[in-house]
Design an enzyme around this catalytic site. Sequence first.
Site, short mmCIF file in Angstrom:
data_model
loop_
_atom_site.label_atom_id
_atom_site.label_comp_id
_atom_site.label_asym_id
_atom_site.label_seq_id
_atom_site.Cartn_x
_atom_site.Cartn_y
_atom_site.Cartn_z
CB SER A 153 -0.95 0.00 1.20
OG SER A 153 -0.24 -0.20 2.39
CG HIS A 209 -41.93 22.85 -10.37
ND1 HIS A 209 -42.12 21.52 -10.09
CD2 HIS A 209 -42.59 23.54 -9.40
CE1 HIS A 209 -42.89 21.39 -9.02
NE2 HIS A 209 -43.17 22.61 -8.57
CE LYS A 231 -20.37 26.29 -26.91
NZ LYS A 231 -20.47 24.94 -27.39
#
Length: 466
Positions: free
Chosen positions: A22, A156, A283
Amino acid sequence: MSLWGGRFKESTNQMFKNFNDSLKFDYRLAEQDIISSIAWSKALMTVNILNSKEQKQLEQELNILLDKVRINPKEILSSQAEDIHSWVENELILKLGELGKKLHTGRSRNDQVTTTLRLWCKVNIKQLLQNIFELKKILILTAERNQDVIMPGYTHLQHAQPITFAYWCLAYLEMFIRDENRLKDTLKRLDYSPLGCGSLAGTTYNIDRYQLANWLGFKSITNNSLDTVSDRDYVIEFISNAAISMIHLSRFAEDMIFFNSHEVGFIELSDEVTSGSSLMPQKKNPDALELIRGKCGRVQGALAGMMMTLKGLPLSYNKDMQEDKEWLFHTVDTWNECITISSLVLKKLTVNKIRCRDALKQSYCNATELADYLVSKGIPFRTAHCIVGKIILEAINQKSTLEDLDLNQLKNFCSFITEDVYSILDLQSCINKRNSQGGVSFLQVMHAIKSAKKNLSKSFKELKNF
Ligand code: ARG
């Protein structure tokens, strides 16, 4: 050198070694492992396993190692040691020979790993609290600057009632304060020292665990050793705090992506946190925010992964538990990064006051006001709701706002309506009427900002004394 050579006749298969080791990820625990080893050496002196000269030598060597790993922790990765605990021990043996071999007396990697990990959590909770503090600070500043920016509030994703940009900021502030408090709660529960629990049943040496805890800066000690070496609740808690906070950050990001869209245009993100398209020159994409939204998934996955790792494990330590670190480290890195980037996005944000207000034209966000107005004239709310619904239908037909309908038209729907209705329909008035505690009125928002500032200076003091 492996820690358990004596009982074995054959050497370790290389593939198994790679699978089992590890060090490649737990090297990040180096500082904490060394600090807890120093404390353990002191404890060993109190039970005469080390004399004071030996303890000093060990402590000195451990401090040299500490400086080394602080400068370049990644150097550890060139070692073949199994994990960070064996790495520290090997280094000591290399430097001090037989003396280095004494350090592990009465200690197990099982109490060592969880001590080290708890210490790591403490350091990282502090770092996270620091980053949350910065985020809160910039959020409050943004709120303060945008108290007069009226925009639609949504339910909503439909225009619902007018709010202010400041109010929107303060909503997220509440979430981040809860995240901060959750972290502090987790800290309270993990601040207990496991050192001295041994493999699972305690240690035979008569060491004072309270003294050890004190040396390590823990509030107190854990109780049952069997539980202690099995327990990773604090890892689950830490990751679940992150998972909740990442949900908040992802909603924060999504709101801003929407506000920044061409159609909405309430805000403009800075060039510093947006990117262009390889093909379309016009963009400017909100990548920073999209990545925050996207990275939320990793942390939810880590939480599920960590829980599955522990589910059904028999007591006490099992190697499965070594998996905890990658979930935790990855989570903490992601969370820290997303908080920092959120602050950066906010710092450079431009709010478009005119677009925000314009969006409210013809949005009928003041419809509730009209219903409340009718209630004030003695009409039951349900009836008022229905009358206003009809008025709105008419306004939509005429492509008009509510306030642009003339009084006679309004009277056709309800004779109780008089000239005073127009001041009620004004947006500023809609906002100010919501003066209930925690409401959107300018006064309430002013109070909220004031108390947010108080909270901020309290957090500042707490961080200083952490
Ligand atoms: N590398 C191990 C881990 O992270 C340390 C503990 C090992 N203990 C043991 N008994 N094998 O979990």
